[in-house]
Motif scaffolding. Structure first.
Motif, PDB file in Angstrom:
ATOM      1  N   MET A   1       0.868  -1.345  -0.046  1.00 14.25           N
ATOM      2  CA  MET A   1       0.010  -0.090   0.059  1.00 14.25           C
ATOM      3  C   MET A   1       0.841   1.244   0.081  1.00 14.25           C
ATOM      4  O   MET A   1       1.886   1.329   0.639  1.00 14.25           O
ATOM      5  CB  MET A   1      -0.979  -0.042   1.356  1.00 14.25           C
ATOM      6  N   ASP A   2       0.551   2.213  -0.842  1.00 17.54           N
ATOM      7  CA  ASP A   2       1.328   3.515  -1.000  1.00 17.54           C
ATOM      8  C   ASP A   2       0.999   4.179   0.569  1.00 17.54           C
ATOM      9  O   ASP A   2       0.230   4.226   0.897  1.00 17.54           O
ATOM     10  CB  ASP A   2       0.749   4.282  -2.206  1.00 17.54           C
ATOM     11  N   ARG A   3       2.101   5.115   0.795  1.00 15.92           N
ATOM     12  CA  ARG A   3       1.999   5.786   1.978  1.00 15.92           C
ATOM     13  C   ARG A   3       1.156   6.914   1.818  1.00 15.92           C
ATOM     14  O   ARG A   3       0.836   7.612   0.680  1.00 15.92           O
ATOM     15  CB  ARG A   3       3.369   6.559   2.397  1.00 15.92           C
ATOM     16  N   SER A   4       0.222   7.070   2.866  1.00 12.69           N
ATOM     17  CA  SER A   4      -0.842   8.195   2.755  1.00 12.69           C
ATOM     18  C   SER A   4      -0.521   9.263   4.100  1.00 12.69           C
ATOM     19  O   SER A   4      -0.428   8.802   5.122  1.00 12.69           O
ATOM     20  CB  SER A   4      -2.141   7.630   2.770  1.00 12.69           C
ATOM     21  N   ILE A   5      -0.669  10.482   3.820  1.00  7.81           N
ATOM     22  CA  ILE A   5      -0.668  11.385   4.851  1.00  7.81           C
ATOM     23  C   ILE A   5      -1.957  12.406   4.775  1.00  7.81           C
ATOM     24  O   ILE A   5      -2.392  12.582   3.828  1.00  7.81           O
ATOM     25  CB  ILE A   5       0.582  12.209   4.851  1.00  7.81           C
ATOM     26  N   ARG A   6      -2.179  13.042   5.598  1.00  4.79           N
ATOM     27  CA  ARG A   6      -3.306  14.115   5.493  1.00  4.79           C
ATOM     28  C   ARG A   6      -2.421  15.313   5.513  1.00  4.79           C
ATOM     29  O   ARG A   6      -1.689  15.693   6.595  1.00  4.79           O
ATOM     30  CB  ARG A   6      -4.272  14.115   6.801  1.00  4.79           C
ATOM     31  N   GLU A   7      -2.971  16.283   4.650  1.00  7.96           N
ATOM     32  CA  GLU A   7      -2.115  17.587   4.542  1.00  7.96           C
ATOM     33  C   GLU A   7      -3.128  18.766   4.920  1.00  7.96           C
ATOM     34  O   GLU A   7      -4.086  18.710   4.192  1.00  7.96           O
ATOM     35  CB  GLU A   7      -1.665  17.741   3.029  1.00  7.96           C
ATOM     36  N   THR A   8      -2.964  19.585   5.919  1.00  5.00           N
ATOM     37  CA  THR A   8      -3.945  20.706   6.205  1.00  5.00           C
ATOM     38  C   THR A   8      -2.929  21.796   5.835  1.00  5.00           C
ATOM     39  O   THR A   8      -2.131  22.153   6.778  1.00  5.00           O
ATOM     40  CB  THR A   8      -4.472  20.499   7.626  1.00  5.00           C
ATOM     41  N   GLU A   9      -3.656  22.889   4.979  1.00  2.00           N
ATOM     42  CA  GLU A   9      -2.745  24.114   4.461  1.00  2.00           C
ATOM     43  C   GLU A   9      -3.642  25.210   4.107  1.00  2.00           C
ATOM     44  O   GLU A   9      -4.835  24.815   3.803  1.00  2.00           O
ATOM     45  CB  GLU A   9      -1.609  23.747   3.765  1.00  2.00           C
ATOM     46  N   ARG A  10      -3.034  26.284   4.005  1.00  2.00           N
ATOM     47  CA  ARG A  10      -3.857  27.515   3.341  1.00  2.00           C
ATOM     48  C   ARG A  10      -2.501  28.224   2.512  1.00  2.00           C
ATOM     49  O   ARG A  10      -1.500  28.259   3.115  1.00  2.00           O
ATOM     50  CB  ARG A  10      -4.497  28.535   4.395  1.00  2.00           C
ATOM     51  N   LYS A  11      -2.992  28.788   1.532  1.00  3.99           N
ATOM     52  CA  LYS A  11      -2.139  29.476   0.766  1.00  3.99           C
ATOM     53  C   LYS A  11      -2.469  30.841   0.538  1.00  3.99           C
ATOM     54  O   LYS A  11      -3.588  31.282   0.742  1.00  3.99           O
ATOM     55  CB  LYS A  11      -2.464  28.757  -0.783  1.00  3.99           C
ATOM     56  N   TYR A  12      -1.487  31.573   0.580  1.00  2.00           N
ATOM     57  CA  TYR A  12      -1.762  33.233   0.778  1.00  2.00           C
ATOM     58  C   TYR A  12      -0.766  33.887  -0.616  1.00  2.00           C
ATOM     59  O   TYR A  12       0.012  33.399  -0.962  1.00  2.00           O
ATOM     60  CB  TYR A  12      -1.059  33.731   1.746  1.00  2.00           C
ATOM     61  N   ALA A  13      -1.353  35.121  -0.946  1.00  2.00           N
ATOM     62  CA  ALA A  13      -0.790  35.746  -1.980  1.00  2.00           C
ATOM     63  C   ALA A  13       0.646  36.312  -1.321  1.00  2.00           C
ATOM     64  O   ALA A  13       0.431  36.814  -0.028  1.00  2.00           O
ATOM     65  CB  ALA A  13      -1.562  36.946  -2.387  1.00  2.00           C
ATOM     66  N   ALA A  14       1.983  36.085  -1.836  1.00  2.98           N
ATOM     67  CA  ALA A  14       3.103  36.764  -1.509  1.00  2.98           C
ATOM     68  C   ALA A  14       3.506  37.777  -2.439  1.00  2.98           C
ATOM     69  O   ALA A  14       3.728  37.298  -3.594  1.00  2.98           O
ATOM     70  CB  ALA A  14       4.026  35.880  -1.252  1.00  2.98           C
ATOM     71  N   PRO A  15       3.846  39.004  -1.946  1.00  2.90           N
ATOM     72  CA  PRO A  15       4.451  40.200  -3.028  1.00  2.90           C
ATOM     73  C   PRO A  15       5.916  39.602  -3.687  1.00  2.90           C
ATOM     74  O   PRO A  15       6.127  39.742  -4.462  1.00  2.90           O
ATOM     75  CB  PRO A  15       4.676  41.422  -1.915  1.00  2.90           C
ATOM     76  N   ALA A  16       6.664  38.655  -2.619  1.00  7.45           N
ATOM     77  CA  ALA A  16       8.094  38.436  -3.084  1.00  7.45           C
ATOM     78  C   ALA A  16       8.678  37.200  -2.227  1.00  7.45           C
ATOM     79  O   ALA A  16       8.321  37.316  -0.963  1.00  7.45           O
ATOM     80  CB  ALA A  16       9.046  39.604  -3.339  1.00  7.45           C
ATOM     81  N   ALA A  17       9.436  36.356  -2.699  1.00 10.56           N
ATOM     82  CA  ALA A  17       9.878  35.493  -2.114  1.00 10.56           C
ATOM     83  C   ALA A  17      11.304  35.778  -1.635  1.00 10.56           C
ATOM     84  O   ALA A  17      11.850  35.081  -0.624  1.00 10.56           O
ATOM     85  CB  ALA A  17       9.961  34.193  -2.995  1.00 10.56           C
ATOM     86  N   ASP A  18      11.931  36.659  -2.308  1.00  4.86           N
ATOM     87  CA  ASP A  18      13.536  36.986  -1.897  1.00  4.86           C
ATOM     88  C   ASP A  18      13.557  38.204  -0.995  1.00  4.86           C
ATOM     89  O   ASP A  18      14.451  38.046  -0.166  1.00  4.86           O
ATOM     90  CB  ASP A  18      14.168  37.270  -3.353  1.00  4.86           C
ATOM     91  N   ASP A  19      12.636  38.950  -1.134  1.00  6.50           N
ATOM     92  CA  ASP A  19      12.523  40.053  -0.077  1.00  6.50           C
ATOM     93  C   ASP A  19      11.426  39.857   1.054  1.00  6.50           C
ATOM     94  O   ASP A  19      10.362  40.077   0.684  1.00  6.50           O
ATOM     95  CB  ASP A  19      12.442  41.531  -0.581  1.00  6.50           C
ATOM     96  N   ILE A  20      11.665  39.400   2.106  1.00  9.46           N
ATOM     97  CA  ILE A  20      10.520  39.109   3.004  1.00  9.46           C
ATOM     98  C   ILE A  20      10.236  40.177   4.140  1.00  9.46           C
ATOM     99  O   ILE A  20       9.779  39.841   5.164  1.00  9.46           O
ATOM    100  CB  ILE A  20      10.985  37.817   3.843  1.00  9.46           C
ATOM    101  N   SER A  21      10.628  41.327   3.607  1.00  8.32           N
ATOM    102  CA  SER A  21      10.326  42.333   4.620  1.00  8.32           C
ATOM    103  C   SER A  21       8.703  42.665   5.133  1.00  8.32           C
ATOM    104  O   SER A  21       8.379  43.069   6.070  1.00  8.32           O
ATOM    105  CB  SER A  21      10.830  43.676   4.161  1.00  8.32           C
ATOM    106  N   TRP A  22       8.043  42.222   4.028  1.00  6.20           N
ATOM    107  CA  TRP A  22       6.426  42.252   3.940  1.00  6.20           C
ATOM    108  C   TRP A  22       5.904  41.113   4.958  1.00  6.20           C
ATOM    109  O   TRP A  22       4.830  41.422   5.648  1.00  6.20           O
ATOM    110  CB  TRP A  22       5.823  41.928   2.817  1.00  6.20           C
TER     111      TRP A  22
END
Length: 512
Positions: A1-22
């Motif tokens: 049987m393949d491995r199964s996990i429960r994933e609980t998450e939320r996604k958000y808009a992000a202005p930038a990934a390299d500058d995290i001052s926000w």
């Protein structure tokens, strides 16, 4: 049987990934004492779907991903809210693993899977820790690049943030994190998933299913019936993987869903064209029967084993547990085989196609445009009248096998009233809800009475087999006697339950 996990998450808009001052200071969240750097990962995923995006349109996704700590094949299935079930398989195969293909079958309905989009992400990780250093959640900032593989050569880039609670952590943490994010101007992402956004921005293919309810006027009888059918068709699709994997109670929930669908199509023939729905009802009846072998055995096994456990030890004579175990192994395996054979059959896939067509292109009749207070009430009343005839006949018969059969038929009619009331409840309100509740009590009493009939027959067969093997039959006889007493008790309560249901049926909202 393949491995199964429960994933609980939320996604958000992000202005930038390299500058995290926000990025807000998430130690403002009560439980969070420290934020630890988790490093940077380069992720490369190819997503698979059908030509018409059947996985994406039902909220699922299938990908082959390299990079990170969980490289492999991932099938993600929605569980409702912020959670998904993620089933993983190793990277070994360049083709979609058969196990994942099978678990996606209720969504693909046998259509071929092919690469539809490639998504590469540079992911910066941060870990939210409590005062003891225990991981509470993971925050990932993703710089995303998407390339179309389905049609054309479209490209898209964006940045987004995910907050995923750790295994064993309280999902309510997401609400606390979101309060801090919103207070600092960070809102939810525009799409439900990376793959849905990628397909929307790199191709012209729509990622949403057609709205079945758009075919009917809002608030009309057709609108209410289609909402119910569409919801249950989605539930059937969602339950399929759980049934295949043997998840507890999944077969029961799937069979109940099938029965609800069949009952709705029968009760509301004035709304949906019976020429189209009758073949679907026939196939739903077949599927319920195939699932019933496994489910009925589950119910009977629990009833018999509970009965044995409830007996004092001195009343259990002979190898009762061993005989029950052997009986369970043989009957349970047969029921399981019937379930899996049904789900693997072309007949089942054809049924799924018909159900989807029924909601995508609903065969509405003239009365679908009518006022639900009138159209739905009339259909519900017809089902109630059928129940009344059967129940009055059953209660007027003397005790015996014929009365048992009559009560069982009345019980099936009670189910149809319940399901019809469920459809009508948004339109008819409290009267439909009360009738459904009262009829459910009738169904419960008659259902338990029928269960005693089935249990007594099984106990007699077990007693005969025990006798043939030279084993004591005392315990089987004792259990049989207890089931007889339970049947008498339920039959005694049934008239009162029926009287209350009859009173509920007289409300003026149900008699237009």
């Amino acid at each position: 049987m393949d491995r199964s996990i429960r994933e609980t998450e939320r996604k958000y808009a992000a202005p930038a990934a390299d500058d995290i001052s926000w990025l807000p200071e998430l130690t403002e969240v009560d439980q969070v004492a420290e934020i630890a750097e988790g490093g940077v990962q380069e992720l490369d995923a190819v997503y698979y779907d059908t030509e018409d995006l059947r996985l994406t349109r039902t909220g699922a996704s299938l990908r082959r991903r390299t990079g990170g700590t969980d490289a492999g094949w991932h099938l993600k299935l929605p569980l409702g809210g912020d959670s998904r079930d993620e089933i993983r398989a190793p990277l070994a195969s360049p083709e979609v693993p058969e196990e994942l293909r099978t678990l996606a079958l209720s969504r693909t309905r046998g259509a071929a899977l092919r690469p539809v989009v490639r998504i590469r992400s540079t992911r910066s990780l941060r870990h939210l820790l409590d005062a003891r250093g225990t991981l509470l959640a993971e925050v990932s900032l993703d710089a995303v690049r998407a390339d179309a593989l389905l049609h054309g050569d479209g490209h898209a880039v964006w940045t987004e943030m995910e907050v995923e609670v750790a295994a064993g952590a309280d999902p309510a943490l997401l609400d606390d994190v979101e309060k801090v994010l919103r207070a600092n101007g960070v809102g939810r992402a525009s799409g439900p998933s990376k793959v849905a956004r990628a397909l929307t921005e790199t191709t012209s293919a729509p990622t949403d299913r057609p709205d079945a309810r758009a075919a009917a006027a809002p608030g009309s009888a057709g609108d209410h019936v289609l909402a119910y059918v569409d919801r249950l068709t989605g539930a059937l699709t969602d339950l399929d993987p759980a049934v295949r994997r043997g998840t507890p109670d999944a077969v029961h929930r799937m069979r109940t869903t099938v029965r609800r669908l069949r009952g709705c199509l029968r009760s509301y023939r004035s709304v949906l064209d019976r020429e189209v729905t009758y073949p679907v009802r026939r196939e739903l009846r077949w599927l319920a029967g195939e699932l019933g072998a496994e489910r009925d055995h589950e119910v009977l096994r629990e009833r018999l084993t509970s009965g044995v456990r409830a007996l004092p030890g001195e009343l259990v004579l002979g190898p009762v547990a061993a005989r029950l175990q052997a009986w369970d192994a043989a009957r349970g395996a047969e029921g399981r085989r019937r379930t899996l054979d049904a789900l693997a059959s072309p007949r089942y896939l054809e049924l799924l196609d018909r159900l989807r067509l029924l909601t995508d292109e609903p065969p509405l009749r003239a009365k679908a445009t009518g006022r639900p207070e009138k159209v739905l009430a009339k259909a519900l009343t017809k089902e109630y009248d059928r129940l009344a005839r059967r129940m009055d006949r059953a209660l007027g018969m003397p005790s015996g096998s014929e009365r048992d059969a009559a009560i069982h038929h009345a019980r099936k009619a009670a189910k149809r009233v319940r399901y019809a009331a469920e459809v009508a409840r948004p339109a008819l309100g409290k009267p439909a809800r009360r009738l459904g509740k009262r009829v459910r009590a009738v169904q419960r009493e008659s259902g338990d009475q029928h269960d005693t009939v089935v249990a007594r027959a099984a106990l007699r067969r077990l007693a005969v087999a025990a006798h043939a093997a030279g084993e004591p039959g005392f315990t089987w006889g004792l259990l049989h006697g207890r089931e007889t007493a339970t049947a008498d008790f339920r039959e005694h309560r049934l008239p009162k339950a029926w009287s209350l249901a009859r009173a509920a049926s007289r409300h003026k909202a149900l008699n237009r």
